[in-house]
Design an enzyme around this catalytic site. Structure first.
Site, PDB file in Angstrom:
ATOM      1  N   LYS A  90       0.836  -1.200   0.000  1.00 54.87           N
ATOM      2  CA  LYS A  90       0.000   0.000   0.000  1.00 54.87           C
ATOM      3  C   LYS A  90       0.871   1.250   0.000  1.00 54.87           C
ATOM      4  O   LYS A  90       2.076   1.197   0.249  1.00 54.87           O
ATOM      5  CB  LYS A  90      -0.904   0.006   1.229  1.00 54.87           C
ATOM      6  CG  LYS A  90      -0.142   0.078   2.552  1.00 54.87           C
ATOM      7  CD  LYS A  90      -1.072   0.114   3.744  1.00 54.87           C
ATOM      8  CE  LYS A  90      -0.266   0.248   5.043  1.00 54.87           C
ATOM      9  NZ  LYS A  90      -1.122   0.370   6.227  1.00 54.87           N
ATOM     10  N   TYR A 121      15.400  30.681   7.704  1.00 55.03           N
ATOM     11  CA  TYR A 121      14.314  31.503   8.252  1.00 55.03           C
ATOM     12  C   TYR A 121      14.378  31.565   9.780  1.00 55.03           C
ATOM     13  O   TYR A 121      14.566  30.546  10.462  1.00 55.03           O
ATOM     14  CB  TYR A 121      12.957  30.929   7.855  1.00 55.03           C
ATOM     15  CG  TYR A 121      12.590  31.126   6.412  1.00 55.03           C
ATOM     16  CD1 TYR A 121      12.602  32.393   5.831  1.00 55.03           C
ATOM     17  CD2 TYR A 121      12.207  30.047   5.627  1.00 55.03           C
ATOM     18  CE1 TYR A 121      12.252  32.568   4.504  1.00 55.03           C
ATOM     19  CE2 TYR A 121      11.844  30.217   4.297  1.00 55.03           C
ATOM     20  CZ  TYR A 121      11.875  31.481   3.738  1.00 55.03           C
ATOM     21  OH  TYR A 121      11.526  31.648   2.430  1.00 55.03           O
ATOM     22  N   MET A 144      10.890  25.178   2.219  1.00 53.70           N
ATOM     23  CA  MET A 144      10.080  24.442   1.272  1.00 53.70           C
ATOM     24  C   MET A 144      10.930  23.685   0.260  1.00 53.70           C
ATOM     25  O   MET A 144      10.609  22.549  -0.104  1.00 53.70           O
ATOM     26  CB  MET A 144       9.132  25.395   0.531  1.00 53.70           C
ATOM     27  CG  MET A 144       8.163  24.673  -0.406  1.00 53.70           C
ATOM     28  SD  MET A 144       7.092  25.818  -1.297  1.00 53.70           S
ATOM     29  CE  MET A 144       6.097  26.464   0.044  1.00 53.70           C
ATOM     30  N   ARG A 168     -10.598   0.937  14.525  1.00 54.98           N
ATOM     31  CA  ARG A 168     -10.568   1.628  13.231  1.00 54.98           C
ATOM     32  C   ARG A 168     -11.557   0.895  12.326  1.00 54.98           C
ATOM     33  O   ARG A 168     -12.731   0.793  12.656  1.00 54.98           O
ATOM     34  CB  ARG A 168      -9.145   1.611  12.651  1.00 54.98           C
ATOM     35  CG  ARG A 168      -8.104   2.329  13.478  1.00 54.98           C
ATOM     36  CD  ARG A 168      -6.793   2.500  12.722  1.00 54.98           C
ATOM     37  NE  ARG A 168      -6.433   1.320  11.936  1.00 54.98           N
ATOM     38  CZ  ARG A 168      -5.301   1.205  11.245  1.00 54.98           C
ATOM     39  NH1 ARG A 168      -4.422   2.185  11.222  1.00 54.98           N
ATOM     40  NH2 ARG A 168      -5.031   0.108  10.559  1.00 54.98           N
TER      41      ARG A 168
END
EC number: 5.1.1.1
Length: 383
Positions: free
Chosen positions: A41, A271, A319, A139
């Protein structure tokens, strides 16, 4: 030499060793001595759905497991013919396409079974169905209260020739903590669920409970088949050294340095200037960031291998890039930086990243992507 030292031929890449996937599968299959469903998966946990599936089959997997039907259909479109289970479906799924592709379908509620039966009638095909019991994870799965109704409906549909119940299964909440009391509780609930299904006439279905952690640590849960996922890719589901289970990580994540520069002491980096240089030093820019699946939280925390030494990312991950402080060590644009790999040559492992970021390696290997190019090496499943 590491794979990156042998030649990184793109700006940034995820290198996947197919032979490692095959060898891991073989080691797990030999360990349990019974059928094994390799879970592929989520794009094979970030390793590439079709190549990884073929490598697992080459290593001796008896079946494949995926979450959504689209993954199953992609495998069939690629020519993969092995037994295949898809298990997470929403109302209105195109079950007819799954039946046409000979995909086994997991069902965990009576309404879902009714939709599968409708598809079987519409296509004239007998649906191969596995019933999922919620044994304590809360779940997916039918609760113990709902299980008798689901079993009765499935038994009727099987008697009518509309479905064939091929499996009874569940999933564990705490298999990565092998002594946790929930394990025994889930085993008892699962065995009671199977016994009820057997009494209802579903006697041909195989039962399976063991995920990766249970496959390596809980032989009492192996039953008719095991269902490992992350262990197939060489990662220890218990959070330790995979070599103790005969496993080897298949993924290496690496990039080229894009820029280097000398800066004075007291220079703020990235940053927010959460990192400041302590002396005159060389900074190296690595051109991948959180858009590529490098967690933003890795700033000032996660290790990489650069210029032969493990170093911590300096400042915030951006990013598209992050920065390393390499001191006076020689490093040039184009040189390799390894984020994680097998750990054989000094590079960090995905487990080390997980420990540094207080997460799990599952999250790291499945999220890496973006502008990384994936490259497969090895021959397992290709010849």
């Amino acid at each position: 030499m590491t794979q990156v030292q042998q030649g990184l031929d793109s700006r940034a890449e995820v290198v996947v060793d197919l032979d490692a996937i095959a060898a891991n599968t073989a080691a797990l299959r030999d360990r349990v001595g019974r059928p094994l469903m390799a879970v592929v998966k989520a794009d094979a946990y970030g390793h590439g759905l079709v190549p990884a599936a073929r490598a697992a089959l080459a290593g001796g997997a008896d079946a494949l497991g995926v979450t959504v039907l689209e993954e199953a259909l992609a495998l069939r479109a690629a020519g993969v013919t092995a037994p295949l289970l898809s298990w997470q479906h929403a109302p209105g799924e195109d079950y007819a396409a799954g039946l046409a592709a000979d995909v086994e379908l997991s069902v965990n509620a009576e309404w879902a079974l009714a939709e599968v039966v409708d598809a079987a009638r519409a296509t004239g095909r007998t649906a191969r169905v596995q019933l999922f019991a919620d044994t304590g994870l809360s779940r997916e799965g039918a609760t113990p209260e709902a299980w008798p109704g689901l079993v009765a409906a499935a038994a009727r549909a099987q008697a009518d020739g509309e479905i064939a119940v091929t499996g009874l299964w569940s999933h564990m909440a705490y298999a990565d903590a092998p002594t946790h009391p929930t394990i025994g509780a889930q085993v008892r609930v699962f065995e009671e669920a199977v016994a009820l299904a057997r009494r209802a006439g579903l006697t041909e279905a195989r039962w399976h409970l063991a995920n990766s952690a249970a496959t390596v640590a809980l032989p009492e849960t192996w039953y008719d088949m095991v269902r490992p996922g992350v262990a197939v890719y060489g990662l220890d589901p218990l959070g330790g050294d995979p070599a103790r289970h005969g496993l080897r990580p298949a993924m290496t994540v690496q990039a080229r340095v894009a820029l280097t520069k000398r800066v004075p002491a007291g220079t703020g980096v990235s940053y927010g200037h959460t990192y400041t240089t302590g002396a005159e030093t060389t900074l190296a820019l690595v051109p991948v960031g959180y858009a590529d699946g490098v967690p933003r939280a890795a700033g000032n925390r996660a290790p990489v291998l650069a210029a032969g030494v493990q170093r911590t990312i300096a400042g915030r991950v951006c990013m598209d890039q992050f920065v390393l402080d390499v001191g006076d060590d020689p490093i040039d644009p184009g040189d390799a930086v390894v984020l994680w790999g097998a750990g054989d040559h000094g590079e960090p492992t995905a487990q080390e990243w997980a420990d540094a970021l207080d997460t799990i390696h599952y999250e790291l290997v499945t999220r890496v992507g973006g502008r990384f190019r994936r490259r497969h090496v090895g021959t397992a499943g290709l010849v």
